[in-house]
Design a protein around this motif. Structure first.
Motif, PDB file in Angstrom:
ATOM      1  N   ASP A   1     -29.849  -9.272 -28.374  1.00  0.00           N
ATOM      2  CA  ASP A   1     -28.924 -10.326 -28.784  1.00  0.00           C
ATOM      3  C   ASP A   1     -28.598 -11.273 -27.637  1.00  0.00           C
ATOM      4  N   SER A   2     -28.352 -10.738 -26.445  1.00  0.00           N
ATOM      5  CA  SER A   2     -27.962 -11.606 -25.337  1.00  0.00           C
ATOM      6  C   SER A   2     -29.124 -12.497 -24.891  1.00  0.00           C
TER       7      SER A   2
ATOM      8  N   LYS B   1     -29.645 -15.290 -27.566  1.00  0.00           N
ATOM      9  CA  LYS B   1     -28.668 -16.372 -27.430  1.00  0.00           C
ATOM     10  C   LYS B   1     -29.058 -17.303 -26.287  1.00  0.00           C
ATOM     11  N   TRP B   2     -29.448 -16.715 -25.175  1.00  0.00           N
ATOM     12  CA  TRP B   2     -29.851 -17.519 -24.012  1.00  0.00           C
ATOM     13  C   TRP B   2     -31.072 -18.370 -24.333  1.00  0.00           C
TER      14      TRP B   2
ATOM     15  N   ALA C   1     -26.343 -15.146 -32.709  1.00  0.00           N
ATOM     16  CA  ALA C   1     -26.890 -15.507 -31.395  1.00  0.00           C
ATOM     17  C   ALA C   1     -27.412 -16.932 -31.373  1.00  0.00           C
TER      18      ALA C   1
ATOM     19  N   GLY D   1     -27.286 -14.221 -18.073  1.00  0.00           N
ATOM     20  CA  GLY D   1     -25.879 -14.369 -17.722  1.00  0.00           C
ATOM     21  C   GLY D   1     -25.663 -14.311 -16.231  1.00  0.00           C
TER      22      GLY D   1
ATOM     23  N   GLN E   1     -17.551  -5.655 -22.641  1.00  0.00           N
ATOM     24  CA  GLN E   1     -18.799  -5.545 -21.889  1.00  0.00           C
ATOM     25  C   GLN E   1     -19.311  -4.132 -22.101  1.00  0.00           C
TER      26      GLN E   1
ATOM     27  N   ARG F   1     -19.505  -7.596 -28.995  1.00  0.00           N
ATOM     28  CA  ARG F   1     -20.893  -8.039 -28.933  1.00  0.00           C
ATOM     29  C   ARG F   1     -21.675  -7.486 -30.110  1.00  0.00           C
TER      30      ARG F   1
ATOM     31  N   GLN G   1     -27.455  -3.236 -29.081  1.00  0.00           N
ATOM     32  CA  GLN G   1     -27.314  -4.363 -28.182  1.00  0.00           C
ATOM     33  C   GLN G   1     -28.124  -4.078 -26.928  1.00  0.00           C
ATOM     34  N   THR G   2     -28.086  -5.011 -25.974  1.00  0.00           N
ATOM     35  CA  THR G   2     -28.946  -4.893 -24.804  1.00  0.00           C
ATOM     36  C   THR G   2     -28.713  -3.571 -24.078  1.00  0.00           C
TER      37      THR G   2
ATOM     38  N   SER H   1     -17.895 -10.490 -18.013  1.00  0.00           N
ATOM     39  CA  SER H   1     -18.649 -11.055 -19.121  1.00  0.00           C
ATOM     40  C   SER H   1     -18.976 -12.505 -18.825  1.00  0.00           C
ATOM     41  N   THR H   2     -20.178 -12.903 -19.229  1.00  0.00           N
ATOM     42  CA  THR H   2     -20.538 -14.311 -19.126  1.00  0.00           C
ATOM     43  C   THR H   2     -19.579 -15.177 -19.932  1.00  0.00           C
TER      44      THR H   2
END
Length: 398
Positions: free
Chosen positions: A5-6, A9-10, A43, A103, A174, A208, A215-216, A263-264
């Motif tokens: 997911d992270s 999104k990036w 995301a 992030g 986080q 998240r 998740q990651t 967290s970013t």
């Protein structure tokens, strides 16, 4: 392509920064940490259509059909290495491979560099990150160029319309820190105390992932479960705190305050001029992933949280950390130059520090993560030992 997911999104928002002359296709690679459909939708948040989830073989076929100039490998380190070195190796014509970190990446680590050393360009997001990773590259060798951009999802307050009152305090979780159950319970108790003192505030725990989603990073003590346990024990009022998912920028559009351990999303809060706190009760350092906030003026305590004492960042810290002027970003120009050199036959492949017999067996095991469906993935003791060596010892690789 993204694997969690992270990273998704990036990638989705980074592609949004490309010149209008570029065309792009976004996909998710199927691994044990593949995001759910709801996570995928959140995301990309309207930046692009929800991308398909592809197996490694389908991804290879798509690359052979599309013949891309550039492949953005927005994945966790081991998956980047396997995709570039094996799954997508030998494409004709060879694309430029780009990777990055989604992030905050301070302190820079050797492991992050080594896993991505087979890529032609590493995209980073602050002057400080570029300096630290460039130093690692000079020491270890391998890898390609280093490029700079702004974190692409740092919306300004003008970019996000506010349709209601700013009465929300958002706690961004986080997955990795804090690790201990009692530390996470202390955060929830402070949020409950804040809600009791300030009934005018909507106190939200921004997740998240739901307890049933991947998740990651694995989350051993999920905040929803912990809250339910505290409520069952009579330590908190069940409805005092609200749990929610969805895009962070939508929560921040209604926020009067923001809090996190690391967290970013703290950077998103700064971009949207939301006062914030970065909790220092559990330590400040690399292990807590909050070392970057030293000198920011944002560090505070759970007591500050319960009393709603939020902060604003120091301007000099912002310039060095993620808020440089947009004109200083150079990753697109690096990309264009690399493509031109490749077409002219003047770009040799980046040298991966993982090439050679030492990591061959572990690489084959890591490839299982992108070839075997997650529900049937089984790894024996010897393979697990090889994977531990592959994932854990690389920080010492030279």
């Amino acid at each position: 392509m993204a694997d969690s997911d992270s990273y998704l999104k990036w990638a989705a928002h980074l592609l949004d920064d490309l010149p209008s002359s570029c065309t792009a296709e976004l996909t998710v690679i199927r691994t044990p940490i593949t995001p759910s459909p709801a996570q995928i939708h959140a995301a990309v948040a309207g930046a692009v259509a929800d991308p398909p989830v592809l197996s490694a073989r389908a991804l290879r076929r798509a690359a052979e059909r599309l013949r891309p100039d550039v492949v953005l490998v927005a994945c966790t380190g081991p998956v980047v290495d396997v995709l570039v070195s094996e799954v997508l190796a030998g494409l004709v014509p060879r694309p430029v491979f780009i990777s990055g970190l989604p992030g905050i990446s301070i302190p820079a680590t050797e492991k992050a560099w080594v896993f991505r050393s087979g890529c032609d360009l590493l995209v980073l997001h602050s002057e400080r990150e570029v300096a630290e990773f460039s130093a690692i590259g000079r020491e270890l060798g391998g890898g390609g160029a280093v490029g700079l951009t702004r974190l692409p999802f740092l919306h300004s307050g003008e970019d996000v319309p506010v349709t209601g009152p700013r009465n929300r305090v958002v706690f961004a979780t986080q997955a990795k820190v804090p690790r201990r159950r009692e530390e996470r319970e202390r955060i929830l108790l402070a949020l409950a105390e804040l809600a009791g003192r300030r009934p005018d505030l909507d106190v939200v725990v921004k997740l998240r992932a739901l307890d049933t989603e991947r998740q990651t990073h694995n989350e051993r003590h999920h905040y929803q479960r912990l809250w339910q346990s505290l409520a069952d024990g009579g330590q908190v009022r069940p409805g005092a705190v609200r749990f929610a998912a969805g895009p962070m920028h939508e929560h921040l559009a209604h926020a009067a305050g923001f809090v996190t351990v690391s967290s970013t999303a703290a950077l998103e809060a700064i971009a949207q001029s939301v006062p914030l706190l970065v909790l220092s009760d559990f330590g400040v350092g690399a292990e807590m992933i909050n070392l970057v906030f030293e000198g920011s003026g944002l560090l505070g305590t759970l007591d500050d949280l319960s009393e709603s004492r939020f902060r604003t960042p120091e301007k000099t810290w912002c310039q060095a950390n993620y808020f440089h002027r947009r004109g200083e970003s150079d990753w697109v120009s690096h990309m264009v130059t690399l493509v031109a050199r490749l077409r002219a036959g003047r770009l040799a492949p980046a040298r991966s520090l993982l090439d050679g017999p030492r990591y061959a067996a572990a690489r084959r095991r890591a490839r299982l993560r992108v070839e075997v469906p997650p529900n049937v993935l089984r790894v024996g003791y010897r393979a697990k030992r090889q994977m531990r060596r592959y994932l854990g010892a690389l920080g010492r690789a030279r």
